[in-house]
Design a protein around this motif. Structure first.
Motif, PDB file in Angstrom:
ATOM      1  N   TRP A  90       0.748  -1.188  -0.028  1.00 20.57           N
ATOM      2  CA  TRP A  90      -0.177   0.029  -0.192  1.00 20.57           C
ATOM      3  C   TRP A  90       0.889   1.493   0.095  1.00 20.57           C
ATOM      4  O   TRP A  90       0.183   2.315  -0.027  1.00 20.57           O
ATOM      5  CB  TRP A  90      -0.744  -0.084   1.188  1.00 20.57           C
ATOM      6  CG  TRP A  90      -1.986  -0.908   1.190  1.00 20.57           C
ATOM      7  CD1 TRP A  90      -2.431  -2.192   0.263  1.00 20.57           C
ATOM      8  CD2 TRP A  90      -3.000  -1.245   2.348  1.00 20.57           C
ATOM      9  NE1 TRP A  90      -3.367  -2.884   0.489  1.00 20.57           N
ATOM     10  CE2 TRP A  90      -3.730  -2.114   1.633  1.00 20.57           C
ATOM     11  CE3 TRP A  90      -3.167  -0.674   3.516  1.00 20.57           C
ATOM     12  CZ2 TRP A  90      -4.841  -2.802   2.530  1.00 20.57           C
ATOM     13  CZ3 TRP A  90      -4.072  -1.086   4.128  1.00 20.57           C
ATOM     14  CH2 TRP A  90      -5.145  -2.190   3.848  1.00 20.57           C
ATOM     15  N   THR A  94      -3.071   6.512  -1.468  1.00 23.14           N
ATOM     16  CA  THR A  94      -3.939   7.303  -0.656  1.00 23.14           C
ATOM     17  C   THR A  94      -5.069   6.781   0.043  1.00 23.14           C
ATOM     18  O   THR A  94      -5.267   5.340  -0.361  1.00 23.14           O
ATOM     19  CB  THR A  94      -4.485   8.537  -1.230  1.00 23.14           C
ATOM     20  OG1 THR A  94      -5.551   8.014  -2.204  1.00 23.14           O
ATOM     21  CG2 THR A  94      -3.818   9.329  -2.097  1.00 23.14           C
ATOM     22  N   ASN A  95      -5.722   7.201   1.315  1.00 16.57           N
ATOM     23  CA  ASN A  95      -6.548   6.451   1.970  1.00 16.57           C
ATOM     24  C   ASN A  95      -8.003   6.219   0.987  1.00 16.57           C
ATOM     25  O   ASN A  95      -8.339   4.997   0.977  1.00 16.57           O
ATOM     26  CB  ASN A  95      -7.244   7.264   2.912  1.00 16.57           C
ATOM     27  CG  ASN A  95      -6.970   7.096   4.298  1.00 16.57           C
ATOM     28  OD1 ASN A  95      -6.501   5.823   4.268  1.00 16.57           O
ATOM     29  ND2 ASN A  95      -6.821   7.798   5.319  1.00 16.57           N
ATOM     30  N   ASP A  96      -8.169   7.256   0.147  1.00 14.79           N
ATOM     31  CA  ASP A  96      -9.346   6.864  -1.058  1.00 14.79           C
ATOM     32  C   ASP A  96      -8.818   5.776  -1.889  1.00 14.79           C
ATOM     33  O   ASP A  96      -9.861   4.785  -2.175  1.00 14.79           O
ATOM     34  CB  ASP A  96      -9.523   8.044  -1.739  1.00 14.79           C
ATOM     35  CG  ASP A  96     -10.057   9.296  -0.946  1.00 14.79           C
ATOM     36  OD1 ASP A  96     -10.834   8.913   0.038  1.00 14.79           O
ATOM     37  OD2 ASP A  96     -10.398  10.187  -1.397  1.00 14.79           O
ATOM     38  N   GLU A  97      -7.906   5.614  -2.245  1.00 14.58           N
ATOM     39  CA  GLU A  97      -7.367   4.478  -3.003  1.00 14.58           C
ATOM     40  C   GLU A  97      -7.336   3.061  -2.191  1.00 14.58           C
ATOM     41  O   GLU A  97      -7.753   1.933  -2.779  1.00 14.58           O
ATOM     42  CB  GLU A  97      -6.144   4.620  -3.484  1.00 14.58           C
ATOM     43  CG  GLU A  97      -6.093   5.812  -4.623  1.00 14.58           C
ATOM     44  CD  GLU A  97      -4.556   6.188  -4.868  1.00 14.58           C
ATOM     45  OE1 GLU A  97      -4.210   6.766  -6.101  1.00 14.58           O
ATOM     46  OE2 GLU A  97      -3.518   5.849  -4.344  1.00 14.58           O
ATOM     47  N   PHE A  99      -9.205   2.366   0.520  1.00 15.36           N
ATOM     48  CA  PHE A  99     -10.564   2.119   0.731  1.00 15.36           C
ATOM     49  C   PHE A  99     -11.323   1.729  -0.415  1.00 15.36           C
ATOM     50  O   PHE A  99     -12.331   0.625  -0.265  1.00 15.36           O
ATOM     51  CB  PHE A  99     -11.286   3.392   1.395  1.00 15.36           C
ATOM     52  CG  PHE A  99     -10.950   3.994   2.805  1.00 15.36           C
ATOM     53  CD1 PHE A  99      -9.964   3.011   3.471  1.00 15.36           C
ATOM     54  CD2 PHE A  99     -11.344   4.950   3.344  1.00 15.36           C
ATOM     55  CE1 PHE A  99      -9.626   3.337   4.669  1.00 15.36           C
ATOM     56  CE2 PHE A  99     -10.954   5.493   4.458  1.00 15.36           C
ATOM     57  CZ  PHE A  99      -9.907   4.672   5.319  1.00 15.36           C
ATOM     58  N   ALA A 100     -11.000   2.194  -1.633  1.00 15.80           N
ATOM     59  CA  ALA A 100     -12.076   1.641  -2.824  1.00 15.80           C
ATOM     60  C   ALA A 100     -11.290   0.254  -2.968  1.00 15.80           C
ATOM     61  O   ALA A 100     -12.330  -0.626  -3.494  1.00 15.80           O
ATOM     62  CB  ALA A 100     -11.637   2.612  -3.723  1.00 15.80           C
ATOM     63  N   ALA A 101     -10.207  -0.107  -2.830  1.00 13.06           N
ATOM     64  CA  ALA A 101      -9.863  -1.561  -3.340  1.00 13.06           C
ATOM     65  C   ALA A 101     -10.100  -2.498  -2.123  1.00 13.06           C
ATOM     66  O   ALA A 101     -10.247  -3.452  -2.421  1.00 13.06           O
ATOM     67  CB  ALA A 101      -8.169  -1.130  -3.345  1.00 13.06           C
ATOM     68  N   HIS A 102     -10.129  -2.009  -0.898  1.00  8.63           N
ATOM     69  CA  HIS A 102     -10.364  -3.056   0.448  1.00  8.63           C
ATOM     70  C   HIS A 102     -11.292  -2.321   1.158  1.00  8.63           C
ATOM     71  O   HIS A 102     -11.194  -1.689   2.331  1.00  8.63           O
ATOM     72  CB  HIS A 102      -9.013  -2.923   0.986  1.00  8.63           C
ATOM     73  CG  HIS A 102      -7.974  -3.281   0.272  1.00  8.63           C
ATOM     74  ND1 HIS A 102      -7.505  -4.833  -0.117  1.00  8.63           N
ATOM     75  CD2 HIS A 102      -6.886  -2.794  -0.452  1.00  8.63           C
ATOM     76  CE1 HIS A 102      -6.488  -4.820  -0.707  1.00  8.63           C
ATOM     77  NE2 HIS A 102      -6.338  -3.624  -0.919  1.00  8.63           N
ATOM     78  N   PRO A 103     -12.731  -2.562   0.903  1.00 10.09           N
ATOM     79  CA  PRO A 103     -13.812  -1.690   1.623  1.00 10.09           C
ATOM     80  C   PRO A 103     -13.860  -2.595   3.052  1.00 10.09           C
ATOM     81  O   PRO A 103     -14.355  -1.688   3.869  1.00 10.09           O
ATOM     82  CB  PRO A 103     -14.976  -2.154   0.712  1.00 10.09           C
ATOM     83  CG  PRO A 103     -14.722  -3.029  -0.233  1.00 10.09           C
ATOM     84  CD  PRO A 103     -13.214  -2.947  -0.520  1.00 10.09           C
ATOM     85  N   ALA A 106     -11.726  -0.393   5.188  1.00 11.02           N
ATOM     86  CA  ALA A 106     -12.356   0.914   5.325  1.00 11.02           C
ATOM     87  C   ALA A 106     -13.442   0.726   6.599  1.00 11.02           C
ATOM     88  O   ALA A 106     -13.335   1.504   7.729  1.00 11.02           O
ATOM     89  CB  ALA A 106     -12.755   1.493   4.382  1.00 11.02           C
TER      90      ALA A 106
END
Length: 205
Positions: A90, A94-97, A99-103, A106
């Motif tokens: 990782w 970024t956090n957004d990236e 979180f999108a890949a690993h909900p 998140a």
């Protein structure tokens, strides 16, 4: 021997901090603002008359530590266990990236549950335990009644402090994140420490 006071000091800002990117154990340098932050904090921390400075070997921490060394005449001792949490592949995301890949990650993070940072990284508890062990060893190998400064990284230092206070992992959200170049003061007491102050920053930092 046991130090009377441990100052846990987070490194100054890096470009990846400013961009919100996961650094983990990647060796990302301080940016100009981070160097200014480190210099300003060093003035305040030097007034605590430290007897030792111990730092993570990552340059953003060791360069922060050397700002204090220049003011005190102390050398910087290197302790790799003070490194930040290992985030595996990782790094640079970024956090957004993430979180999108690993909900699921998140959801765990928002609920205060621990989770591994990528398949090849550490859990928060693993990183916190590693740094807590290092802080214990640093405190117990320092002169009686002395102040020692340990320079490290925001997340791993925060979880380590939670563990040293005798709390569980979820309490790291209660403390909140450490700001760049902030320092916190702890009073060692075996495996149950006392938090004297938290997230101090220099004026104008």
């Amino acid at each position: 021997m046991t130090a009377a006071r441990v100052v846990a000091w987070r490194h100054g800002e890096t470009a990846w901090n400013a961009e919100g990117r996961y650094q983990g154990q990647a060796d990302v340098a301080l940016n100009p603002k981070g160097r200014d932050q480190a210099r300003a904090a060093a003035v305040r921390i030097a007034a605590l008359q430290p007897a030792r400075i111990v730092s993570s070997d990552l340059s953003r921490a060791s360069d922060t530590a050397w700002e204090l060394a220049r003011r005190t005449g102390l050398v910087v001792e290197v302790e790799p266990r003070l490194q930040e949490i290992n985030v595996g592949d990782w790094v640079g995301m970024t956090n957004d990236e993430v979180f999108a890949a690993h909900p699921d990650f998140a959801a765990d993070l928002r609920a205060g549950r621990d989770a591994r940072r990528s398949a090849t990284g550490e859990t928060g508890a693993q990183a916190g335990a590693r740094v807590a062990e290092a802080l214990l060893d640093i405190a117990e190998s320092s002169p009686d009644g002395s102040t020692v400064v340990a320079v490290g990284h925001g997340f791993a230092l925060r979880v380590a402090m939670v563990f040293l206070l005798g709390l569980d992992y979820a309490h790291n959200l209660t403390l909140g994140g450490l700001w760049n170049a902030s320092w916190s003061v702890l009073q060692p007491g075996g495996e149950s420490w006392r938090l004297v102050s938290y997230n101090n920053v220099a004026d104008g930092a």
